[in-house]
Write a protein that holds these residues in place. Sequence first.
Motif, PDB file in Angstrom:
ATOM      1  N   SER A  55       0.841  -1.200   0.000  1.00  0.00           N
ATOM      2  CA  SER A  55       0.000   0.000   0.000  1.00  0.00           C
ATOM      3  C   SER A  55       0.876   1.250   0.000  1.00  0.00           C
ATOM      4  N   PHE A  56       0.256   2.354  -0.367  1.00  0.00           N
ATOM      5  CA  PHE A  56       1.001   3.591  -0.593  1.00  0.00           C
ATOM      6  C   PHE A  56       1.623   4.149   0.678  1.00  0.00           C
ATOM      7  N   ASN A  57       1.042   3.804   1.840  1.00  0.00           N
ATOM      8  CA  ASN A  57       1.556   4.378   3.090  1.00  0.00           C
ATOM      9  C   ASN A  57       2.453   3.418   3.853  1.00  0.00           C
ATOM     10  N   GLN A  58       2.768   2.264   3.280  1.00  0.00           N
ATOM     11  CA  GLN A  58       3.692   1.347   3.933  1.00  0.00           C
ATOM     12  C   GLN A  58       5.133   1.822   3.738  1.00  0.00           C
ATOM     13  N   MET A  59       6.041   1.178   4.443  1.00  0.00           N
ATOM     14  CA  MET A  59       7.433   1.577   4.421  1.00  0.00           C
ATOM     15  C   MET A  59       8.283   0.551   3.681  1.00  0.00           C
ATOM     16  N   VAL A  60       9.397   1.031   3.126  1.00  0.00           N
ATOM     17  CA  VAL A  60      10.355   0.205   2.393  1.00  0.00           C
ATOM     18  C   VAL A  60      11.750   0.514   2.938  1.00  0.00           C
ATOM     19  N   VAL A  61      12.564  -0.504   3.095  1.00  0.00           N
ATOM     20  CA  VAL A  61      13.951  -0.315   3.518  1.00  0.00           C
ATOM     21  C   VAL A  61      14.826  -0.252   2.268  1.00  0.00           C
ATOM     22  N   ILE A  62      15.626   0.809   2.157  1.00  0.00           N
ATOM     23  CA  ILE A  62      16.460   0.978   0.966  1.00  0.00           C
ATOM     24  C   ILE A  62      17.889   1.347   1.370  1.00  0.00           C
ATOM     25  N   SER A  63      18.796   1.092   0.450  1.00  0.00           N
ATOM     26  CA  SER A  63      20.180   1.540   0.622  1.00  0.00           C
ATOM     27  C   SER A  63      20.431   2.740  -0.284  1.00  0.00           C
ATOM     28  N   LYS A  64      21.579   3.321  -0.165  1.00  0.00           N
ATOM     29  CA  LYS A  64      21.995   4.355  -1.101  1.00  0.00           C
ATOM     30  C   LYS A  64      22.035   3.759  -2.507  1.00  0.00           C
ATOM     31  N   GLY A  65      21.732   4.587  -3.485  1.00  0.00           N
ATOM     32  CA  GLY A  65      21.778   4.149  -4.870  1.00  0.00           C
ATOM     33  C   GLY A  65      20.443   3.754  -5.459  1.00  0.00           C
ATOM     34  N   LEU A  93      15.480  -3.072  -0.433  1.00  0.00           N
ATOM     35  CA  LEU A  93      16.067  -2.797  -1.741  1.00  0.00           C
ATOM     36  C   LEU A  93      17.515  -2.361  -1.550  1.00  0.00           C
ATOM     37  N   ILE A  94      18.436  -3.158  -2.079  1.00  0.00           N
ATOM     38  CA  ILE A  94      19.863  -2.939  -1.838  1.00  0.00           C
ATOM     39  C   ILE A  94      20.589  -2.770  -3.174  1.00  0.00           C
ATOM     40  N   THR A  95      21.516  -1.819  -3.241  1.00  0.00           N
ATOM     41  CA  THR A  95      22.365  -1.640  -4.429  1.00  0.00           C
ATOM     42  C   THR A  95      23.826  -1.905  -4.044  1.00  0.00           C
ATOM     43  N   ASP A  96      24.700  -1.817  -5.019  1.00  0.00           N
ATOM     44  CA  ASP A  96      26.136  -2.004  -4.761  1.00  0.00           C
ATOM     45  C   ASP A  96      26.715  -0.890  -3.900  1.00  0.00           C
ATOM     46  N   ASP A  97      25.948   0.185  -3.698  1.00  0.00           N
ATOM     47  CA  ASP A  97      26.419   1.256  -2.829  1.00  0.00           C
ATOM     48  C   ASP A  97      26.302   0.905  -1.350  1.00  0.00           C
ATOM     49  N   TYR A  98      25.602  -0.181  -1.049  1.00  0.00           N
ATOM     50  CA  TYR A  98      25.443  -0.585   0.358  1.00  0.00           C
ATOM     51  C   TYR A  98      26.796  -0.977   0.940  1.00  0.00           C
ATOM     52  N   ASP A  99      27.117  -0.428   2.118  1.00  0.00           N
ATOM     53  CA  ASP A  99      28.430  -0.626   2.724  1.00  0.00           C
ATOM     54  C   ASP A  99      28.435  -1.709   3.802  1.00  0.00           C
ATOM     55  N   ASP A 100      27.378  -2.534   3.838  1.00  0.00           N
ATOM     56  CA  ASP A 100      27.246  -3.623   4.820  1.00  0.00           C
ATOM     57  C   ASP A 100      27.051  -3.124   6.249  1.00  0.00           C
ATOM     58  N   ASP A 101      26.800  -1.840   6.405  1.00  0.00           N
ATOM     59  CA  ASP A 101      26.473  -1.279   7.720  1.00  0.00           C
ATOM     60  C   ASP A 101      24.967  -1.055   7.763  1.00  0.00           C
ATOM     61  N   ILE A 102      24.262  -1.872   8.556  1.00  0.00           N
ATOM     62  CA  ILE A 102      22.804  -1.798   8.578  1.00  0.00           C
ATOM     63  C   ILE A 102      22.312  -0.417   9.000  1.00  0.00           C
ATOM     64  N   SER A 138      23.281   2.295   7.868  1.00  0.00           N
ATOM     65  CA  SER A 138      23.241   3.190   6.707  1.00  0.00           C
ATOM     66  C   SER A 138      21.962   3.012   5.889  1.00  0.00           C
ATOM     67  N   LEU A 139      21.179   1.969   6.191  1.00  0.00           N
ATOM     68  CA  LEU A 139      19.931   1.751   5.469  1.00  0.00           C
ATOM     69  C   LEU A 139      18.886   2.777   5.901  1.00  0.00           C
ATOM     70  N   MET A 140      17.990   3.096   4.992  1.00  0.00           N
ATOM     71  CA  MET A 140      16.948   4.090   5.251  1.00  0.00           C
ATOM     72  C   MET A 140      15.573   3.437   5.126  1.00  0.00           C
ATOM     73  N   THR A 141      14.658   3.813   6.023  1.00  0.00           N
ATOM     74  CA  THR A 141      13.276   3.354   5.951  1.00  0.00           C
ATOM     75  C   THR A 141      12.429   4.501   5.418  1.00  0.00           C
ATOM     76  N   VAL A 142      11.851   4.306   4.240  1.00  0.00           N
ATOM     77  CA  VAL A 142      11.144   5.389   3.541  1.00  0.00           C
ATOM     78  C   VAL A 142       9.742   4.931   3.168  1.00  0.00           C
ATOM     79  N   HIS A 143       8.873   5.875   2.898  1.00  0.00           N
ATOM     80  CA  HIS A 143       7.527   5.532   2.453  1.00  0.00           C
ATOM     81  C   HIS A 143       7.569   4.922   1.047  1.00  0.00           C
TER      82      HIS A 143
END
Length: 210
Positions: free
Chosen positions: A124-134, A157-166, A168-173
């Motif tokens: 749903s539109f108001n749920q959250m997603v965990v993403i990395s840089k990139g 959602l993880i990209t190659d920019d992820y530095d393996d430090d949890i 650094s991940l962001m929780t976004v709408h």
Amino acid sequence: MIIYKEIEISIHNSIYVATKGLNYYLDKEVRVIIGNQQESDYVDVIKYIIDYIVENKPIVSKNQNIGYYSWLLQFRLEDINYYDLYEVKTDGTEFIKGCDTAISIIREQSEICSYYKLHPQFPSFNQMVVISKGVYEGKDIEAIRYESPEHMSGWWLITDDYDDDIKSLMTVHFHHVAFNRPDILKYLALPFGYRFLIDNNVIHVSKDDI
């Protein structure tokens, strides 16, 4: 004319799909302009709205938003007797009349799941997603969907920019992801326990081994 939960749904001059009887709950009817999709698609949207109104009996006001599976609609008061349905543009800048984008997105999500013989679980539109840089920058993604609380979509959602430090991940709408990465929207109804990998425009979907 279709009768759905004692509400009439009819086509008005091949321009609108509209309700009759929903004003018992809202003091107004609801209608959606017919665009480039099949008439049956707009009927399905109206049925979704009827379900929401009849089951939840919400207080609805003009310019109020309503989630339609993985997209966002809005009630606009342009006629004293009707709420017209609008939808958010893919870049999130404004709402436009109709719901063609919403129909297309839900169809694509359903078709992807059908291809893999899966039942869609629409975020749903108001749920959250965990993403990395990139992710917002359009980089290749490794995406995994975990069983999660209701406020979370379950997607990481993880990209190659992820530095393996949890940390650094962001929780976004979800909508921030939808507006920044429309290219992955069709895969985001894959159910819990599935993953997809985007690598140089090649997409691979699989069941998570964990």
